[in-house]
Design an enzyme around this catalytic site. Structure first.
Site, PDB file in Angstrom:
ATOM      1  N   SER A 182       0.809  -1.216   0.000  1.00 47.11           N
ATOM      2  CA  SER A 182       0.000   0.000   0.000  1.00 47.11           C
ATOM      3  C   SER A 182       0.851   1.278   0.000  1.00 47.11           C
ATOM      4  O   SER A 182       2.016   1.259   0.396  1.00 47.11           O
ATOM      5  CB  SER A 182      -0.903  -0.018   1.230  1.00 47.11           C
ATOM      6  N   GLN A 186      -0.913   4.017   6.834  1.00 50.70           N
ATOM      7  CA  GLN A 186      -0.443   3.210   5.697  1.00 50.70           C
ATOM      8  C   GLN A 186       0.800   2.411   6.068  1.00 50.70           C
ATOM      9  O   GLN A 186       0.929   1.244   5.715  1.00 50.70           O
ATOM     10  CB  GLN A 186      -0.117   4.084   4.480  1.00 50.70           C
ATOM     11  N   HIS A 205       0.621  -1.098   7.554  1.00 47.43           N
ATOM     12  CA  HIS A 205       0.157  -2.226   6.741  1.00 47.43           C
ATOM     13  C   HIS A 205       1.259  -3.242   6.481  1.00 47.43           C
ATOM     14  O   HIS A 205       1.025  -4.447   6.470  1.00 47.43           O
ATOM     15  CB  HIS A 205      -0.329  -1.742   5.366  1.00 47.43           C
ATOM     16  N   GLU A 207      -1.440   5.354  -4.973  1.00 49.65           N
ATOM     17  CA  GLU A 207      -2.678   4.605  -4.723  1.00 49.65           C
ATOM     18  C   GLU A 207      -3.685   5.496  -3.984  1.00 49.65           C
ATOM     19  O   GLU A 207      -4.817   5.644  -4.403  1.00 49.65           O
ATOM     20  CB  GLU A 207      -2.334   3.369  -3.879  1.00 49.65           C
ATOM     21  N   HIS A 208      -3.255   6.055  -2.859  1.00 47.13           N
ATOM     22  CA  HIS A 208      -4.104   6.972  -2.085  1.00 47.13           C
ATOM     23  C   HIS A 208      -3.474   8.360  -2.090  1.00 47.13           C
ATOM     24  O   HIS A 208      -2.270   8.486  -1.895  1.00 47.13           O
ATOM     25  CB  HIS A 208      -4.195   6.538  -0.620  1.00 47.13           C
ATOM     26  N   ASP A 212     -11.113   3.175   3.495  1.00 47.30           N
ATOM     27  CA  ASP A 212     -10.779   1.757   3.656  1.00 47.30           C
ATOM     28  C   ASP A 212     -11.968   0.944   4.137  1.00 47.30           C
ATOM     29  O   ASP A 212     -12.118  -0.229   3.788  1.00 47.30           O
ATOM     30  CB  ASP A 212      -9.666   1.591   4.705  1.00 47.30           C
ATOM     31  N   HIS A 246     -12.398 -13.188 -46.992  1.00 46.07           N
ATOM     32  CA  HIS A 246     -13.283 -12.217 -46.342  1.00 46.07           C
ATOM     33  C   HIS A 246     -14.137 -11.491 -47.382  1.00 46.07           C
ATOM     34  O   HIS A 246     -15.333 -11.286 -47.189  1.00 46.07           O
ATOM     35  CB  HIS A 246     -12.457 -11.176 -45.569  1.00 46.07           C
TER      36      HIS A 246
END
Lengths: 424, 424
Positions: free
Chosen positions: B229, B251, B254, B319-320, B353, B412
């Site tokens: 994260s 964060q 984590h 990410e955040h 979250d 075709h």
């Protein structure tokens, strides 16, 4: 073409070419070289594999103009019309964000943003594929991607096919590089002195291109790695055998690994199509390829009912599905898995390959169970937004802290609670 | 936490764990065993690695009910409210098909269909992650996926965490299997005697789970393979140092590989946050993990202007992203790359979250340049439909045939022309 009774265990899955260890090592070495030596590495590999020593990688405006000049005006007009059709269909896929108001001024939102830059790989070789240019570039443009780049290998005289340059020109794409193979993918992913890197790479290629795309995946986005083409035709006694056979062969001529299947409730049609396939094969320029495909993977299945036939199609999840039956639209409503559906006698599959407006980059090898054809969504991204006011925070902070502690994440709980801490 | 002057070359890319050859061989062997021996292989690996011999893989309704009973009613209510918030946000992402009429009754269409079945992997270990259940299951349910299955490893007494079962129960998920690791991914992808295969597998896991997902990819869909994260906080002098520090640590706790970055225009804030981080670290239960993360990847950057700070964020594509500045909303409009944005002081990242309603499965390692958080689109697929009438075919067949021949695909061209062939 072999005729069989439909059974429950049919499949169109084929073992895909995944490359061997030596090919993978080659690709990794090429990528490393391009990362280290940039343009010079790309030029050296181009000389080695494409047989021409380039002075510069980028196609000039003069080359693009000359290619357009060299094209038949009728064909140019066909390409322009196809491009307009493709643009019109893909514009329907445009996405918009939203804002979801919560109480007292708080809100959640979703923003939609286009990718910043995309690279399209166009394979070289004996034929030119302007339709690939249209099908890959237009969804990116509709999404709003500002920079769309094309990479495609030159021939041994340093030239690119007029048709590819003309298709690019019609779409106002002018950033085109003469490079192919793993070196092209590496240059697009990591950049060189003269090439800015892109955020996503799309487009088909040979095994070296496919391996290189897998290698750079994560550093940039890639599209799906497509397998050989497939068609399933669902037909009843109302279908014409010569038309069904011609459509089966239009897929078979792509690739010896292509797969063309007919599922029909009419034994008479089954027999007639088998006869027609053999007859038409004999005058097909790409007979050898088409014959290999038909012999290895082509099948005609006789179903006892339309319901059984539909169930079989859902099990196959074919890339292309033609429905040539009574009430084709109603039958199509029962299809849960197919990349693209062509309804009725006049919607021959090549209509979608070139012209109608839908995309011809479609999920193969039964992946239509979970994947979609190339579309505008492939060139956008979504960002969520959370805005909490003090009041919303106050109401919910204890709940959030409890949920964080339930997962053993005390730091998360404290972060939420910190807004209430006494300030110095 | 180290304080530096902001420079143009900052990055939050970290080398991700990709697994070694021995781990890959193990995963391949497990997958092969599950393919060959089904349930028995899953049970054997569960006994070997999770330490319990299961009689049956599937969780019973009694176990689910008992888990709900065992939960604190207040927490259950928090989970229900979070679920409702998540559902409300994701319902805004619902997709609808379209039909584009052409002339004289012809049309093109796009159909949107949910995937048929999805498997969610929930990691085991020391903590329980009910929020993962909510974040993965709800978008699938909103998309209309009929069958949503959960796989999660049991402990050495054969039990699953109450909170995970309770979260599943709140969402009416009752098909839950006690299995983890590569054996769970294999069972979901290929099925066993008692488990029907699924079309897509989502959810995080350890390196064996990640490797197994890569191996089965193509046979089924998978979600992205998430890295550790990250958070970037963009703050000016209006931010409170204790709150910024708490959010950075939320964060950092984590994962030792997690990355927490502050970019600020205020030197005073920078100093104060560094002090606060150290102070708060000392009482954090997960201090050791958070400290490793902060020391290896945590940075405070001082920017000379908000414009420079914004540019740096766009380069990071975090990410955040928290924006704690004057006019946070206006600043956020300049952000082109971020998985999720949290606006203003009261939108602490853990709000998203657990509770606000946006998804917490987000693109890491700078992939927010081209990827999005988990959303309803991940559980649908699109099928294009082409319907041409005789008249539309007649008008366009020559153009389509020319384009096919331009690419050397005579089959075709003939397919399209075959509708005009004389019939016997």
């Amino acid at each position: 073409m072999e005729i069989q009774t439909l059974t429950a265990d049919i499949s169109l899955k084929r073992q895909l070419e995944t490359g061997n260890e030596m090919q993978l090592q080659t690709v990794r070495a090429v990528i490393e070289d391009v990362k280290q030596q940039g343009d010079e590495a790309v030029k050296a590999y181009t000389e080695k594999w494409d047989g021409f020593r380039l002075e510069k990688l980028r196609v000039t405006q003069e080359e693009i103009d000359a290619a357009v000049q060299a094209m038949d005006e009728v064909i140019l007009q066909d390409l322009r019309e196809a491009a307009a059709n493709i643009r019109r269909y893909h514009e329907q896929q445009s996405r918009y964000g939203f804002k979801l108001p919560l109480e007292d001024g708080s809100y959640l939102a979703q923003r939609i943003l286009p990718l910043t830059s995309v690279g399209l790989y166009v394979p070289g070789g004996s034929a030119a594929y302007p339709s690939s240019v249209l099908m890959n570039v237009i969804p990116a443009q509709v999404a709003g991607v500002e920079r769309v780049v094309i990479a495609t290998p030159c021939d041994a005289t340093g030239k690119l096919p007029d048709a590819v340059l003309a298709a690019a020109s019609i779409l106002d794409i002018t950033e085109i590089y003469k490079m192919g193979g793993a070196q092209a993918i590496a240059a697009l992913a990591y950049g060189t002195e003269t090439i800015q890197p892109v955020d996503k790479i799309t487009g088909p290629g040979n095994i070296f291109v496919a391996l290189a795309k897998r290698e750079v995946f994560g550093d940039v986005a890639i599209d799906m790695i497509a397998g050989p083409s497939e068609i399933a035709i669902l037909a009843d006694e109302t279908a014409y055998a010569d038309e069904v056979a011609a459509d089966l062969l239009s897929q078979a001529e792509h690739d010896a690994l292509a797969c063309a299947i007919l599922i029909t409730t009419s034994e008479q049609l089954a027999q007639a199509v088998a006869t027609q396939v053999e007859k038409q094969l004999q005058t097909l320029p790409r007979e050898s390829i088409a014959r290999q495909s038909v012999e290895r993977f082509g099948r005609i299945y006789i179903a006892s009912s339309m319901a059984e036939a539909v169930e079989a199609i859902n099990q196959l999840a074919p890339e292309h599905l033609e429905i040539v039956t009574k009430n084709a639209e109603a039958v199509s409503e029962q299809i849960r898995h197919a990349g693209a559906i062509f309804l009725g006698r006049y919607s021959s599959e090549p209509v979608g390959d070139y012209f109608a407006g839908t995309n011809h980059v479609l999920p193969t090898n039964s992946t239509a169970r979970f994947a979609s054809g190339l579309n505008v969504d492939d060139f956008i991204k979504k960002t969520s937004v959370v805005y909490y006011t003090e009041k919303t925070w106050q109401q919910n902070a204890p709940k959030i802290a409890r949920l964080a502690r339930l997962e053993g994440l005390e730091g998360h709980a404290r972060a939420v609670e910190s807004r209430g801490w006494e300030k110095e």
